[in-house]
Structure formats: C-alpha cells, structure tokens
Motif scaffolding. Structure first.
Motif, PDB file in Angstrom:
ATOM      1  N   LEU A 156      12.937  45.437  62.096  1.00 12.52           N
ATOM      2  CA  LEU A 156      12.797  44.463  61.017  1.00 12.52           C
ATOM      3  C   LEU A 156      14.140  43.916  60.536  1.00 12.52           C
ATOM      4  O   LEU A 156      14.164  43.035  59.677  1.00 12.52           O
ATOM      5  N   SER A 160      11.492  42.192  67.843  1.00 15.25           N
ATOM      6  CA  SER A 160      12.250  41.878  66.629  1.00 15.25           C
ATOM      7  C   SER A 160      11.360  41.057  65.709  1.00 15.25           C
ATOM      8  O   SER A 160      10.819  40.027  66.103  1.00 15.25           O
ATOM      9  N   LEU A 161      11.193  41.536  64.483  1.00 13.18           N
ATOM     10  CA  LEU A 161      10.480  40.811  63.431  1.00 13.18           C
ATOM     11  C   LEU A 161      11.430  40.757  62.236  1.00 13.18           C
ATOM     12  O   LEU A 161      11.415  41.640  61.379  1.00 13.18           O
ATOM     13  N   VAL A 210      13.153  40.529  58.897  1.00 17.30           N
ATOM     14  CA  VAL A 210      12.786  40.537  57.479  1.00 17.30           C
ATOM     15  C   VAL A 210      14.100  40.714  56.737  1.00 17.30           C
ATOM     16  O   VAL A 210      14.629  41.822  56.640  1.00 17.30           O
ATOM     17  N   ASN A 259       4.421  38.117  56.711  1.00 14.37           N
ATOM     18  CA  ASN A 259       5.145  39.085  57.534  1.00 14.37           C
ATOM     19  C   ASN A 259       4.352  40.385  57.704  1.00 14.37           C
ATOM     20  O   ASN A 259       4.403  41.008  58.760  1.00 14.37           O
ATOM     21  N   LEU A 271       3.201  42.007  61.261  1.00 13.75           N
ATOM     22  CA  LEU A 271       3.378  43.425  61.572  1.00 13.75           C
ATOM     23  C   LEU A 271       2.030  44.058  61.926  1.00 13.75           C
ATOM     24  O   LEU A 271       1.933  44.832  62.885  1.00 13.75           O
ATOM     25  N   LEU A 274       9.137  51.993  63.990  1.00 21.26           N
ATOM     26  CA  LEU A 274       9.323  50.811  63.156  1.00 21.26           C
ATOM     27  C   LEU A 274      10.470  51.083  62.200  1.00 21.26           C
ATOM     28  O   LEU A 274      10.447  52.075  61.477  1.00 21.26           O
ATOM     29  N   CYS A 296      14.053  49.403  59.748  1.00 16.55           N
ATOM     30  CA  CYS A 296      14.972  48.400  59.206  1.00 16.55           C
ATOM     31  C   CYS A 296      16.287  49.162  59.007  1.00 16.55           C
ATOM     32  O   CYS A 296      16.565  50.081  59.762  1.00 16.55           O
ATOM     33  N   ARG A 312      12.183  48.164  53.696  1.00 20.12           N
ATOM     34  CA  ARG A 312      11.388  47.001  54.119  1.00 20.12           C
ATOM     35  C   ARG A 312      10.178  47.435  54.946  1.00 20.12           C
ATOM     36  O   ARG A 312       9.098  46.850  54.850  1.00 20.12           O
ATOM     37  N   VAL A 313      10.372  48.472  55.753  1.00 22.13           N
ATOM     38  CA  VAL A 313       9.272  49.031  56.546  1.00 22.13           C
ATOM     39  C   VAL A 313       8.149  49.472  55.612  1.00 22.13           C
ATOM     40  O   VAL A 313       6.983  49.096  55.779  1.00 22.13           O
TER      41      VAL A 313
END
Length: 173
Positions: free
Chosen positions: A69, A93-94, A96, A106, A110, A122, A124, A129-130
């Motif tokens: 993230l 890659s996502l 955030v 978002n 996910l 998963l 960050c 953020r996860v």
C-alpha cells in the motif's frame, strides 16, 4: 518358488511405501511469519515495511501474494517488487498515500485483491493504512458492525487513522 513370492511381497511393499510417501497428507504447520507482523485472518499476514530478508520467511509461511500500500514516493533501500517476484510471489501495488486515500473506493479495490483466497502479505510503512482499509472492508463489504470492523482493523495495525475510518463509516449511513 518361495524366493519369487518373497520378491513379489517385497516389491509390493516398497511400491506401497513409495505411494504412501508421495500422497501422504503433510499436515505440519507452516513456519511462522517474521516477528512484528500480524495475522488477523487465516490467509492474511499484515504489517509494516518488511526487510529484504523477511520475504523468504513470508514465502516459507505460505504467502503467495504481496500487496504493497506504500506510495511510490515512499522509497526504501531495495526493489521490493523484484525481491518478491524473485521468490515466485505475486506482487501488487495499491498506492495509498495517507489519510486522504483511506476511502471506500480503495477498500473496494483491496477487497477485490483479497477475493481469490491466496495467502497474502499486506503492508504499508507501519500497518496503520492496512488496518484502516481492512476495517472499512469489513464494514462495507463483509457486513460487520462498526465496532467489530474497528477490531479487525486494530488486529491488522490500525492506529492513528481510526478517526478517518469512523468518518468513512458515517458516510455509509
């Protein structure tokens, strides 16, 4: 005659053992993920930025997909995608970038990435953020009550973004 029967019995026994070894149910547990990561669900490991050496431990723990993230501007000292793919892990890659990207949209992205039931790591930078996106996912797409959804988020690393998550929950009403 006895020698022939002995050979047949010995051969049959060896074939049976070979078959059993090849098709035995190997129910030994996988190794644990690296220390400092969370396991909020059976097929999910979450946390902050992994080190280069953490990727092998994650693979050995059964991870097949890595979802990052972190935004491209958040540089680290190695190429994470290259490291993951060199181990045969799928890499996604996502980005955030921060609180502004803690959105229903978002969380929906996910949710779609987690739908295939692979074992996923998963992350960050810290896990915050996860946890935020997982809390929104639990509430908006898995039908969990707000309190239970926040617990899902906290179990995955949610911290300072909790108020942002609550504001997303309010927008859903």
């Amino acid at each position: 005659m006895e020698m022939i029967n002995f050979k047949k019995i010995a051969t049959a026994t060896m074939l049976g053992l070979a078959f059993a070894v090849c098709y035995a149910d190997d129910s030994r547990p996988l190794p644990e993920p690296p220390k400092g990561f969370y396991v909020p669900a059976e097929n999910l490991i979450t946390g902050g930025q992994p080190s280069k050496s953490d990727f092998l431990q994650l693979k050995n723990a059964g991870v097949t997909k890595v979802i990052n993230l972190r935004a491209p501007a958040e540089e680290i000292d190695f190429n994470e995608q290259q490291q993951a793919e060199a181990l045969g892990l799928e890499y996604v890659s996502l980005p955030v970038a921060g609180a502004a990207d803690i959105t229903l949209e978002n969380a929906e992205k996910l949710h779609a990435l987690l739908a295939d039931e692979q074992k996923v790591f998963l992350h960050c930078a810290s896990g915050n953020r996860v946890g935020a996106l997982l809390a929104i996912r639990a509430h908006a797409f898995q039908g969990q009550p707000a309190d239970a959804s926040l617990e899902v988020g906290r179990a995955a690393g949610l911290g300072s973004l909790e108020e942002k998550v609550k504001s997303v929950f309010e927008s859903l009403q």
